[in-house]
Motif scaffolding. Structure first.
Motif, PDB file in Angstrom:
ATOM      1  N   UNK A  57      -0.624  11.311  -9.870  1.00 51.65           N
ATOM      2  CA  UNK A  57      -0.715  10.775 -11.084  1.00 51.65           C
ATOM      3  C   UNK A  57      -2.056  11.043 -11.706  1.00 51.65           C
ATOM      4  N   UNK A  58      -1.911  11.386 -13.119  1.00 46.87           N
ATOM      5  CA  UNK A  58      -3.453  11.290 -13.919  1.00 46.87           C
ATOM      6  C   UNK A  58      -3.115  10.189 -14.817  1.00 46.87           C
ATOM      7  N   UNK A  59      -3.707   9.261 -15.133  1.00 44.94           N
ATOM      8  CA  UNK A  59      -3.226   8.014 -15.734  1.00 44.94           C
ATOM      9  C   UNK A  59      -4.131   7.509 -17.049  1.00 44.94           C
ATOM     10  N   UNK A  60      -5.513   6.999 -16.546  1.00 50.35           N
ATOM     11  CA  UNK A  60      -6.169   6.375 -17.739  1.00 50.35           C
ATOM     12  C   UNK A  60      -7.690   6.704 -17.518  1.00 50.35           C
ATOM     13  N   UNK A  61      -8.539   6.796 -18.467  1.00 49.19           N
ATOM     14  CA  UNK A  61      -9.812   6.671 -18.406  1.00 49.19           C
ATOM     15  C   UNK A  61     -10.386   6.565 -19.587  1.00 49.19           C
ATOM     16  N   UNK A  62     -11.671   6.059 -19.635  1.00 48.14           N
ATOM     17  CA  UNK A  62     -12.602   5.871 -21.031  1.00 48.14           C
ATOM     18  C   UNK A  62     -13.782   6.905 -21.116  1.00 48.14           C
ATOM     19  N   UNK A 115       6.557  16.648 -17.668  1.00 53.95           N
ATOM     20  CA  UNK A 115       5.610  17.068 -18.468  1.00 53.95           C
ATOM     21  C   UNK A 115       4.861  15.994 -19.574  1.00 53.95           C
ATOM     22  N   UNK A 116       3.735  16.208 -19.878  1.00 53.49           N
ATOM     23  CA  UNK A 116       3.020  15.180 -20.583  1.00 53.49           C
ATOM     24  C   UNK A 116       3.251  15.560 -22.237  1.00 53.49           C
ATOM     25  N   UNK A 135       1.360  12.982 -15.558  1.00 56.29           N
ATOM     26  CA  UNK A 135       0.307  12.524 -16.516  1.00 56.29           C
ATOM     27  C   UNK A 135       0.829  11.726 -17.751  1.00 56.29           C
ATOM     28  N   UNK A 136       0.252  10.793 -17.712  1.00 53.54           N
ATOM     29  CA  UNK A 136       0.610   9.708 -18.825  1.00 53.54           C
ATOM     30  C   UNK A 136       0.042   8.256 -18.527  1.00 53.54           C
ATOM     31  N   UNK A 137       0.530   7.267 -18.681  1.00 56.00           N
ATOM     32  CA  UNK A 137       0.162   6.024 -18.893  1.00 56.00           C
ATOM     33  C   UNK A 137      -0.018   5.437 -17.482  1.00 56.00           C
ATOM     34  N   UNK A 138      -0.718   4.396 -17.333  1.00 53.59           N
ATOM     35  CA  UNK A 138      -0.817   3.564 -15.812  1.00 53.59           C
ATOM     36  C   UNK A 138       0.644   3.176 -15.513  1.00 53.59           C
ATOM     37  N   UNK A 139       1.241   2.326 -16.638  1.00 54.30           N
ATOM     38  CA  UNK A 139       2.254   1.645 -16.330  1.00 54.30           C
ATOM     39  C   UNK A 139       3.335   2.764 -15.757  1.00 54.30           C
ATOM     40  N   UNK A 140       3.408   3.983 -16.544  1.00 51.62           N
ATOM     41  CA  UNK A 140       4.636   4.607 -16.206  1.00 51.62           C
ATOM     42  C   UNK A 140       4.179   5.642 -14.878  1.00 51.62           C
ATOM     43  N   UNK A 163     -10.765  -1.156 -21.579  1.00 49.80           N
ATOM     44  CA  UNK A 163      -9.520  -0.417 -21.061  1.00 49.80           C
ATOM     45  C   UNK A 163      -9.451   0.916 -22.114  1.00 49.80           C
ATOM     46  N   UNK A 164      -8.405   1.646 -21.941  1.00 50.42           N
ATOM     47  CA  UNK A 164      -8.548   3.169 -22.509  1.00 50.42           C
ATOM     48  C   UNK A 164      -7.729   2.751 -23.771  1.00 50.42           C
ATOM     49  N   UNK A 165      -8.284   3.029 -25.053  1.00 50.64           N
ATOM     50  CA  UNK A 165      -7.456   3.042 -26.449  1.00 50.64           C
ATOM     51  C   UNK A 165      -7.357   4.685 -26.640  1.00 50.64           C
ATOM     52  N   UNK A 166      -6.049   5.063 -26.563  1.00 54.78           N
ATOM     53  CA  UNK A 166      -5.570   6.396 -26.654  1.00 54.78           C
ATOM     54  C   UNK A 166      -5.517   6.777 -28.174  1.00 54.78           C
ATOM     55  N   UNK A 167      -6.408   7.320 -28.720  1.00 54.81           N
ATOM     56  CA  UNK A 167      -6.572   7.666 -30.156  1.00 54.81           C
ATOM     57  C   UNK A 167      -8.104   7.809 -30.507  1.00 54.81           C
ATOM     58  N   UNK A 168      -8.385   8.116 -31.910  1.00 51.26           N
ATOM     59  CA  UNK A 168      -9.485   8.606 -32.527  1.00 51.26           C
ATOM     60  C   UNK A 168     -10.267   7.315 -32.561  1.00 51.26           C
ATOM     61  N   UNK A 169     -10.696   6.484 -31.594  1.00 51.77           N
ATOM     62  CA  UNK A 169     -11.696   5.259 -31.462  1.00 51.77           C
ATOM     63  C   UNK A 169     -12.674   5.361 -30.746  1.00 51.77           C
TER      64      UNK A 169
END
Length: 525
Positions: free
Chosen positions: A264-269, A156-157, A240-245, A391-397
């Protein structure tokens, strides 16, 4: 529904064997009752043995029976909508109304998969009849259909606690394919997970299915995840989560004696490209729209449009000003977990260290784990020379990229790694430029959006949520949309079989009236 905190293994409620935890309300810093059970290797083994016992009967349920079960899950989710939304709001700091809508969309997704199952096209049934008089050698009868892989483990994500979690699209599509599910609940929202898990557990019982069709477990640290991936009865994993995980699970699965797929679904900008005529005509509208969508879910969405690229010229200043205005009026809001908040602030520092200049900021944080909306700008040269800016910045930027010309725009498009989506804003006079840009984007993403935004996304037969690495570990498959079922299927050919022993979808009379490929022709005859 009274939360007990137990693990749900088959039909049983299983108390803690490896410690307990409480949910955290990130908006208040308070811990929530009750205590939730952690399990260990023994609970993983118990859940997967039940799933394996359930597989033969569940994977051979009739299409109508399986579809009815999926509809029943949807009914159960809708019945607990208010309770589920209220608990999820407490565990995330986000509004309950948001989760009422997420619950309804999740239930609707189960109903869509029920339709997919009833139609039977996912089986891809094909019949090549015998040709006994063919020369120089006769051909035996060949019939093919897709069958379920086996028990599936789903992680679960955290960012969508319902639609990407216990009752999310991975669970719906795996159950639709005929695969029993062992769900590893995310520890950020254990109460929400239990409510969803009990809804599915009740549907399994009421449908008269084997109890091993669904289990929910929870654990601390990496041990529980490793035990799930390593278990010899598991046939596939989703994450679904981080590239590392995601890559840690992927690599571990490839090191098994019998390697299994990890989807996996990992990272995207999700880069947004604004072409010159669109910039001049609609710069302010595009800037404001993108900034609004980047703040959805406090920027904690895998489809957040995080990077906007445009050639400096007419409309760029208006785009920048409109984006800044949207960002500056945004209130800081609680992020999902302290860990996600800390990662956000660290990634913002990384952007700044790579040369990004802050040109706008939302209201200052009030609580410890509030995420502040931020707007940054860089040149095309900086984006090309500093990989960290891509690289992805996970948050409101949001990051604006000011390019020098169309040649640099294409060069910038080529340096992005695999993405879940890419967006192009263009007027008719931009189409010649778009024709050159689109092949570059096709190689780097699974979804190209034209004159709209990357979020929200519909779950339809024509939608996908995938892309080349590192967006996903296998861009041939999607985690959103009706074709998500294909992850959990494999082909089997039945050669020279007597009709009465064939699976029902392949019998000569086509008793289910399915669309089938018969001797190369699509027909229901």
């Amino acid at each position: 529904m009274t939360l007990t905190g137990d693990l749900l293994i088959g039909a049983a409620q299983v108390p803690a064997t490896a410690g307990t935890m409480k949910a955290l309300n990130p908006a208040t810093g308070e811990y929530l009752e009750p205590e939730f059970a952690f399990g260990g290797v023994a609970e993983v083994d118990r859940a997967l043995r039940l799933a394996d016992e359930a597989f033969d009967s569940y994977s051979h349920t009739g299409l109508a029976e399986r579809a009815a079960f999926l509809d029943l899950v949807a009914d159960k989710l809708e019945a607990v909508k208010d309770e589920l939304a209220a608990r999820t709001s407490l565990e995330t700091g986000l509004p309950a109304a948001q989760f009422e809508g997420e619950t309804l969309r999740t239930a609707a997704n189960f109903r869509k998969f029920a339709t997919v199952v009833r139609q039977g096209r996912f089986l891809q049934a094909a019949v090549d009849p015998a040709q006994p008089s063919r020369q120089p050698a006769p051909r035996l009868d060949h019939r093919l259909q897709k069958v379920a892989l086996g028990p599936v483990v789903i992680f679960g994500a955290s960012n969508f606690p319902i639609s990407y979690s216990v009752a999310g699209g991975d669970t719906a599509s795996a159950l639709a394919a005929g695969c029993p599910v062992v769900l590893k609940a995310h520890n950020a929202h254990p109460g929400s997970s239990e409510i969803q898990g009990r809804a599915i557990q009740q549907a399994v019982a009421e449908a008269g299915l084997h109890e091993g069709v669904f289990s929910l477990i929870r654990g601390a640290g990496n041990e529980i995840g490793e035990a799930l991936v390593d278990h010899p009865l598991v046939r596939a994993v989703t994450f679904t989560g981080s590239e590392g995980g995601g890559m840690a699970l992927y690599r571990r699965a490839q090191q098994r004696p019998d390697p299994i797929p990890v989807f996996t679904e990992m990272t995207s900008v999700n880069p947004t490209f604004v072409l010159p005529a669109a910039l001049a005509a609609r710069g302010a509208e595009i800037g404001a729209g993108l900034a609004q969508r980047a703040q959805y879910n406090v920027g904690q969405a895998c489809l957040k449009p995080a990077v906007l690229l445009a050639v400096d010229g007419p409309g760029f200043a208006e785009l920048r000003d409109a984006a800044r205005a949207e960002v500056e009026k945004a209130a800081a809001r609680t992020m999902l977990t302290p860990g996600i908040h800390d990662a956000y602030t660290g990634n913002v520092r990384r952007m700044q260290d790579s040369g990004a200049i802050r040109i706008g900021a939302g209201q200052a944080p009030i609580h410890a784990w509030d995420g502040q909306s931020l707007l940054y700008e860089v040149t095309g040269e900086q984006l090309l020379s500093q990989p960290a800016l891509r690289e992805e910045v996970f948050g409101p930027s949001v990051l604006l990229v000011r390019l020098t010309g169309l040649e640099q725009l294409q060069e910038a498009a080529r340096v992005f790694r695999g993405q879940l989506s890419a967006t192009v804003h263009a007027e008719v006079s931009d189409h010649a430029v778009a024709v050159q840009l689109l092949p570059i984007l096709e190689r780097r993403t699974g979804r190209i959006v034209f004159n709209a935004f990357s979020i929200p996304q519909e779950a339809t037969s024509a939608s996908v949520h995938t892309g080349p690495f590192p967006a996903t570990s296998d861009s041939r498959f999607t985690s959103v949309g009706m074709s998500a079922i294909e992850r959990f299927l494999r082909p089997v050919t039945y050669q020279n079989f007597p009709d009465e022993l064939l699976p029902e979808p392949l019998r000569e009379a086509n008793p289910l009236h399915l669309w089938r490929l018969v001797d190369g022709e699509l027909t229901r005859d």
